[in-house]
Design an enzyme around this catalytic site. Sequence first.
Site, short mmCIF file in Angstrom:
data_model
loop_
_atom_site.label_atom_id
_atom_site.label_comp_id
_atom_site.label_asym_id
_atom_site.label_seq_id
_atom_site.Cartn_x
_atom_site.Cartn_y
_atom_site.Cartn_z
N HIS A 160 0.79 -1.24 0.00
CA HIS A 160 0.00 0.00 0.00
C HIS A 160 0.82 1.28 0.00
CE1 HIS A 160 0.83 -0.27 4.36
NE2 HIS A 160 0.78 1.04 4.30
C1 UD1 Z 1 -2.09 5.68 5.27
C2 UD1 Z 1 -0.85 6.29 5.90
C3 UD1 Z 1 0.28 5.27 5.88
C4 UD1 Z 1 -0.15 3.96 6.53
C5 UD1 Z 1 -1.43 3.46 5.88
C6 UD1 Z 1 -1.92 2.24 6.63
C7 UD1 Z 1 -0.48 8.72 5.59
C8 UD1 Z 1 0.27 9.72 4.84
N1 UD1 Z 1 -0.38 7.44 5.13
O1 UD1 Z 1 -1.79 5.40 3.93
O2 UD1 Z 1 1.39 5.78 6.61
O3 UD1 Z 1 0.87 3.02 6.35
O4 UD1 Z 1 -2.43 4.49 5.96
O5 UD1 Z 1 -2.80 1.49 5.87
O6 UD1 Z 1 -1.14 9.03 6.55
N2 UD1 Z 1 -9.19 4.50 0.84
C9 UD1 Z 1 -10.41 3.91 0.75
N3 UD1 Z 1 -11.02 3.47 1.89
C10 UD1 Z 1 -10.46 3.60 3.12
C11 UD1 Z 1 -9.21 4.22 3.22
C12 UD1 Z 1 -8.58 4.66 2.07
O7 UD1 Z 1 -10.96 3.78 -0.34
O8 UD1 Z 1 -11.08 3.16 4.12
C13 UD1 Z 1 -8.52 4.97 -0.39
C14 UD1 Z 1 -8.91 6.41 -0.75
O9 UD1 Z 1 -8.95 6.51 -2.14
C15 UD1 Z 1 -7.71 7.19 -0.24
C16 UD1 Z 1 -6.56 6.21 -0.49
O10 UD1 Z 1 -7.11 4.92 -0.22
O11 UD1 Z 1 -7.54 8.39 -0.92
C17 UD1 Z 1 -5.35 6.44 0.37
O12 UD1 Z 1 -5.72 6.54 1.74
P1 UD1 Z 1 -4.82 7.40 2.75
O13 UD1 Z 1 -5.35 7.27 4.12
O14 UD1 Z 1 -4.60 8.77 2.20
O15 UD1 Z 1 -3.40 6.73 2.66
P2 UD1 Z 1 -2.96 5.22 2.87
O16 UD1 Z 1 -2.29 4.77 1.63
O17 UD1 Z 1 -4.07 4.42 3.41
N1 UDP Z 2 -3.77 -5.67 8.58
C1 UDP Z 2 -5.01 -6.30 8.63
N2 UDP Z 2 -5.62 -6.64 7.46
C2 UDP Z 2 -5.05 -6.41 6.25
C3 UDP Z 2 -3.78 -5.78 6.21
C4 UDP Z 2 -3.17 -5.41 7.39
O1 UDP Z 2 -5.54 -6.54 9.72
O2 UDP Z 2 -5.67 -6.75 5.23
C5 UDP Z 2 -3.13 -5.27 9.84
C6 UDP Z 2 -1.75 -5.80 10.04
O3 UDP Z 2 -1.78 -7.12 10.54
C7 UDP Z 2 -1.15 -4.79 11.01
C8 UDP Z 2 -1.78 -3.50 10.55
O4 UDP Z 2 -2.96 -3.86 9.83
O5 UDP Z 2 -1.55 -5.08 12.33
C9 UDP Z 2 -0.81 -2.78 9.67
O6 UDP Z 2 -1.44 -1.81 8.94
P1 UDP Z 2 -0.91 -1.32 7.52
O7 UDP Z 2 -0.09 -2.36 6.87
O8 UDP Z 2 -2.09 -0.81 6.81
O9 UDP Z 2 -0.05 -0.03 7.92
P2 UDP Z 2 1.48 0.26 8.29
O10 UDP Z 2 1.86 -0.64 9.41
O11 UDP Z 2 2.30 0.04 7.05
O12 UDP Z 2 1.50 1.70 8.66
#
Ligand code: UD1
Ligand code: UDP
Length: 352
Positions: free
Chosen positions: A205
């Site tokens: 991601h």
């Molecule tokens: C965010 C965090 C990242 C973290 C990740 C965990 C920042 C800058 N990034 O990245 O550090 O590792 O979360 O997963 O804060 N979206 C959906 N549904 C949701 C959430 C997101 O459709 O429930 C889509 C939307 O199009 C959104 C995109 O995903 O614009 C990105 O979501 P965003 O929260 O901006 O960043 P992440 O890549 O999730």
């Molecule tokens: N996780 C989850 N389901 C998924 C992917 C991740 O429960 O489909 C959990 C994972 O086990 C961990 C947390 O989400 O506990 C990590 O989140 P993510 O990878 O989104 O973010 P990051 O740690 O990179 O910020």
Amino acid sequence: MLKVVTVVGARPQFVKAAAVSRALAKAGLSEVLVHTGQHYDWGMSDVFFEQMEIPHPAYNLGVGGGLHGAMTGQQLEKIEEILLIVRPDRVLVYGDTNSTLAGALAAVKLHIPVAHVEAGLRSFNRRMPEEVNRILVDHSSTQLFAPTTVAMDNLAREGISGPQVKLVGDVMYDAMLHYRERSVRPDWFGDMVGTASEFVLCTIHRAENTDTRERLAGIIAGLGTSQWPVVLPLHPRTRQAISEYGIEIAAAIRIVPPVGYFEMLWLLANCRAVVTDSGGVQKEAYFNRKPCITLRDETEWVELVAQSYNMLVGANRDAIAAAIAATRSDVQFSTGLYGSGNAADLIAQELT
Ligand code: UD1
Ligand code: UDP
């Protein structure tokens, strides 16, 4: 009674807050949970609150999606309003997302002490939004809870040392130990993967991997060479990117929606190896004694690489293919890199 406002918003923060909220309640602290709404799908948010029995947020700000400035700015504005009403003694933030930064900035401007869980992590890559968030939050915090000695050293190098910085271990380890008995085999597993016991678990991601076609295509091509099925619970950001770039998915790759934490625990416990660009999942591979292949050029969790439990392969197709082919299921793991499983209790003690 000490009153704490906790700001969460993204998936990894729900996992971390599950461990710490329980410890705060046990220690008799009063906690008001604020969910920024950064993650909002049921499978990215609600499922964690339900499974892990995290207290229902007192506020949900509904600020998710959009550009960094708009998201962080809107969250900041709304958190400030809440802090002026609740008037907490501390604001507790986790990790490095935009929600973390918004919570810390709102608090520090109101002279409310900020406590940062997972302080001191550095990738030394300032192009990552998370790196900027971490640095700004650490430098705005009054109490810093570091998960590792490397994190302590990083903070010291930036002039942050003293009694306000505590090495407590990693709260994700606490969470894993607490919930692992409740792991759940996903109901699609038989249909998607069959009875084969050997599969590779993958998550992708990171912006650096999803925002350029070349990197994402390289990763997907590398995964496609795997001789074992690759189970890929797909983050919505990556789903959108794959569809936008028109990237083809090889038969080895089994795409499923994001899974709940209990399903993730099962997949981690039963896979052959982990391939990921997630911060949290790199550590969870280690907790589950699984080799990890990391789809990044650097990592904050350098101790895993130093011990050869984790290998950095970037987004290069051939490097990913070779690393997957070379995975071994008989690697010996030491324990103890991330504390003793009592990080959340130590944090609660320090807060009181
Ligand atoms: C965010 C965090 C990242 C973290 C990740 C965990 C920042 C800058 N990034 O990245 O550090 O590792 O979360 O997963 O804060 N979206 C959906 N549904 C949701 C959430 C997101 O459709 O429930 C889509 C939307 O199009 C959104 C995109 O995903 O614009 C990105 O979501 P965003 O929260 O901006 O960043 P992440 O890549 O999730
Ligand atoms: N996780 C989850 N389901 C998924 C992917 C991740 O429960 O489909 C959990 C994972 O086990 C961990 C947390 O989400 O506990 C990590 O989140 P993510 O990878 O989104 O973010 P990051 O740690 O990179 O910020």
